[in-house]
Design an enzyme around this catalytic site. Structure first.
Site, mmCIF file in Angstrom:
data_model
loop_
_atom_site.group_PDB
_atom_site.id
_atom_site.type_symbol
_atom_site.label_atom_id
_atom_site.label_comp_id
_atom_site.label_asym_id
_atom_site.label_seq_id
_atom_site.Cartn_x
_atom_site.Cartn_y
_atom_site.Cartn_z
ATOM 1 C CG HIS A 172 2.222 -6.637 7.684
ATOM 2 N ND1 HIS A 172 2.596 -5.842 6.621
ATOM 3 C CD2 HIS A 172 1.038 -6.150 8.110
ATOM 4 C CE1 HIS A 172 1.672 -4.918 6.425
ATOM 5 N NE2 HIS A 172 0.704 -5.086 7.314
ATOM 6 C CB THR A 220 -9.194 19.761 6.293
ATOM 7 O OG1 THR A 220 -9.323 18.569 5.500
ATOM 8 C CG2 THR A 220 -9.141 20.964 5.369
ATOM 9 N NE ARG A 242 -6.840 10.951 11.011
ATOM 10 C CZ ARG A 242 -7.577 10.117 10.278
ATOM 11 N NH1 ARG A 242 -7.697 10.318 8.989
ATOM 12 N NH2 ARG A 242 -8.192 9.106 10.833
ATOM 13 C CG HIS A 298 -1.823 -1.212 1.216
ATOM 14 N ND1 HIS A 298 -2.662 -1.534 0.194
ATOM 15 C CD2 HIS A 298 -1.964 -2.184 2.122
ATOM 16 C CE1 HIS A 298 -3.290 -2.658 0.462
ATOM 17 N NE2 HIS A 298 -2.881 -3.079 1.633
ATOM 18 C CG HIS A 344 0.889 -2.901 11.564
ATOM 19 N ND1 HIS A 344 1.040 -1.652 11.016
ATOM 20 C CD2 HIS A 344 0.278 -3.642 10.608
ATOM 21 C CE1 HIS A 344 0.551 -1.633 9.787
ATOM 22 N NE2 HIS A 344 0.076 -2.837 9.517
ATOM 23 N NE ARG A 370 -9.785 12.981 11.853
ATOM 24 C CZ ARG A 370 -9.924 12.951 10.534
ATOM 25 N NH1 ARG A 370 -10.550 11.970 9.969
ATOM 26 N NH2 ARG A 370 -9.443 13.918 9.783
ATOM 27 C CG ASN A 414 -13.254 2.898 12.753
ATOM 28 O OD1 ASN A 414 -13.841 3.654 13.522
ATOM 29 N ND2 ASN A 414 -13.872 2.221 11.818
#
Lengths: 539, 108
Positions: free
Chosen positions: A125, A496, A389, A11, A129, A465, A307
């Site tokens: 992997h 943003t 972000r 990814h 993480h 958030r 999430n």
């Protein structure tokens, strides 16, 4: 000791550099190539982190995945579905046999091309993480939970970190994956897999979870301890070219939504239902970790850890006392995690500005004036954020109190779906007056209830958030917020990411100016100056 | 000349698909049918209402080296399949970087 961590080929490619037990730089390849979620070898990101660290060599390189267990998983999947599944085999095998299986040789070759010769190590992997979640956390001892689509075999792991030791002792294995479950619904609701998951989460707040019970009964079997299995009859990701199967559509009594087509209650309710199931699974997993390891602090990473709604509920419902979410929870953070897994050092990620640096010279008062008079401001200062972000280093800012500001920012630059909320940045010292948030959220990874009217950043369910901003980790944004507070009595700004839809966040001043001129952003603060559409203004 | 290159690319696509298709039908499909008949499902594709948990213990870090790894996993029988797949993969990849293509490009 200089350790370079790399994620690539699946990814978000990225590179992170640790030096003598501290993080010195990290960046994602997409920001340089301007291709969103770029998965190619991160040559640009590696150059950028070395440049920021003023190094021209490293002592070791660590990659975030092991190819052999992954080969085993691919073989087992093909054997489990053949004769179905040929198309997946057709597209995967040529590149697997030539580049992935011997990923070490392939990486060494690519590294040599940019002048790096150092021993290469591989880390699993989910260990990557987990390390990316635990080592930067402030906890002496904590439950560690990783949840994503799939690593080699693993889709979720649980363990405990203590001091500089991290032990993962349990896992769930492919194809039983919470990430793939969520992606299937993302795709069913007409959004892109591996990038539209935020949209599903945003959409969920508009719906009723009326399918949650049906999903629990037929599609996913969740045990009391959060472990689960999927019924693969409802999914098509094993052998097909889609995530969901026709039986899922039959179960939900509808057809998958065409991308960009009209949004209806059916999809809102499906989104709410998938979200409800995910929240329940995450909560049960966290509770099981607390029970099993006897500690009430939690570290989270893996794509599902992005999430923030589920994360916020863990705190709101008192499942855990404190929570640390790796800001780059997706595969980009795997680069940092791979390096941390071998270095095993506790680090401080603080502001999150680990990428190439821009000038921190910003005309703060002029920016606050522009914001207070309702302008939309693009801000580029300090190091580029690592992770999805924007935290005030490559951000678009606006007044959150203004009713129509969300639509304005959308129309001016973001061009996003109307249902997606914008996030607030708030002075850390004032957070309690404006939001119900347990603790701080410097990386915008938690959701809390909004206490005072802030229409432009309040989601339909009354939450936001939140990013809490401290003077120590982001002095410029802190100064802008303080100046805005002095003018308006409001210590909150809409924050943003600085990009247009479909493009990665801007990296350089050049990217920012290009984006500024291509959009209706009113003011651009970069390089010590304030640019307006008519020309320079301010200092 | 561009047409010739395009035709060659299509031909290459088709032969790759054909070669991989033969392996799929002649090797992976029968092996899959047999493995499904004689083994427990390695993907555990059914709910188990009796089981108290679906969590599994994690394995120790795997050995490097294909044969050592598959020995450790009790799946030595996969070795011949992998070898056939690797041979086919090499053929497909080599044909994609074919010398003929290198000759054609400057002519276009």
């Amino acid at each position: 000791m200089r350790t370079l961590g790399i994620s690539a080929f699946y990814h978000d490619s990225a590179a992170a550099l640790l030096r003598d037990g501290a993080l010195v730089a990290a960046a994602q390849e997409e920001r340089f190539t301007r291709r969103k979620h770029d998965a190619s070898f991160p040559a640009n990101a590696i150059r950028a982190v070395l440049e920021r660290a003023r190094e021209d060599r490293v002592d070791r390189v660590v990659y975030y995945e092991r190819p052999l267990p992954k080969l085993e998983r691919l073989l087992e999947t093909w054997l489990a579905t053949a004769p179905a599944g040929f198309r997946r085999f057709r597209s995967a095998w040529p590149v697997w046999s030539s580049e992935r299986l011997n990923v070490e040789r392939h990486l060494q070759k690519e590294l040599a091309r940019i002048g790096i010769t150092a021993p290469l190590e591989l880390v699993a992997h989910h260990e990557s993480h987990a390390a990316s979640a635990y080592y930067p956390s402030p906890f002496e001892r904590a439950v560690v939970l990783t949840i994503d689509g799939v690593g080699e075999w693993e889709t979720a792991t649980m363990g405990v970190g203590e001091g500089d030791r991290l032990r993962l002792d349990r896992c769930l294995a492919f194809p039983h994956s919470l990430g793939l479950f969520y992606s299937a619904f993302t795709s069913w609701c007409g959004f892109r897999v591996n990038s539209g998951e935020y949209k599903l989460m945003g959409l969920a707040a508009y719906g009723e979870p009326r399918f949650a019970e049906v999903l629990r009964r037929h599609v996913i079997d969740v045990k009391a301890d959060g472990s689960f299995r999927l019924d693969l009859a409802y999914f098509d990701f094993l052998a097909g070219n889609r995530m969901y199967g026709d039986r899922l559509s039959a179960l939900l009594g509808g057809v998958p939504r065409e991308p960009e087509s009209a949004m209806t209650d059916l999809y809102r309710d499906v989104a709410a239902s998938a979200q409800a199931v995910v929240e329940e699974v995450v909560a049960r997993m966290a509770a099981e970790g607390v029970r099993r390891y006897g500690v009430r602090d939690l570290c989270l990473a893996g794509g599902v850890a992005l999430n923030c709604v589920a994360n916020g509920r863990l705190l709101a419902d008192g499942v855990v006392d404190r929570i640390f979410v790796q800001p780059a929870s997706g595969d980009a953070g795997g680069a940092l995690g791979a390096a941390l897994a071998v270095e095993r050092c506790r680090i401080d990620m603080a502001g999150g500005d680990w990428g190439p640096r821009a000038s921190t010279d910003v005309p703060v008062e002029a920016v606050a004036d522009a914001l207070a008079s309702g302008r939309v401001v693009g801000l580029v200062q300090g190091g580029m954020e690592f992770g999805p972000r924007a935290l005030g280093f490559r951000s678009i800012l606006a007044d959150p109190r203004v009713e129509g500001m969300r639509d304005r920012v959308n129309a001016a630059v973001k061009k996003r779906e109307a249902f997606r909320p914008f996030a607030p940045a708030v002075l850390e010292e004032h957070v309690a007056e404006w939001f119900d948030l347990a603790g701080t959220s410097p990386h915008m990874t938690l959701v809390g209830r909004v206490r005072r009217p802030l229409p432009a950043v309040t989601h339909v369910d009354g939450t936001a958030r939140v990013q809490t901003v401290s003077r120590a980790t982001n002095p410029v944004l802190h100064a802008i917020l303080t100046a805005f507070h002095a003018r308006t009595g409001c210590p909150v700004l809409l924050n943003t990411s600085f990009n247009v839809r479909g493009e990665p966040i801007v990296c350089t001043e050049y990217d920012a100016k290009r984006c500024f001129h291509a959009t209706d952003i009113d003011v651009l603060a970069v390089g010590g100056r304030l640019h307006t559409k008519g020309g320079l203004s301010g200092v | 000349m561009t047409a010739l290159i395009r035709a060659w690319a299509t031909f290459r696509e088709l032969t790759s698909t054909l070669v991989l298709g033969i392996v799929w039908l002649a090797v992976l499909t029968p092996a899959g049918l047999i493995s499904r008949a004689v083994r427990e499902d390695p993907l555990r594709r059914s709910f188990d209402p009796e089981a108290p948990t679906y969590w599994e213990p994690r394995d120790a870090p795997p050995s490097s080296g294909l044969v050592a790894f598959l020995t450790e996993r009790g799946k030595l029988w996969l070795v011949p399949i992998v070898l056939v797949l690797l041979a086919v993969g090499a053929i497909v990849v080599l044909s994609e970087g074919s010398a003929l293509l290198v000759l054609l490009y400057p002519l276009s």
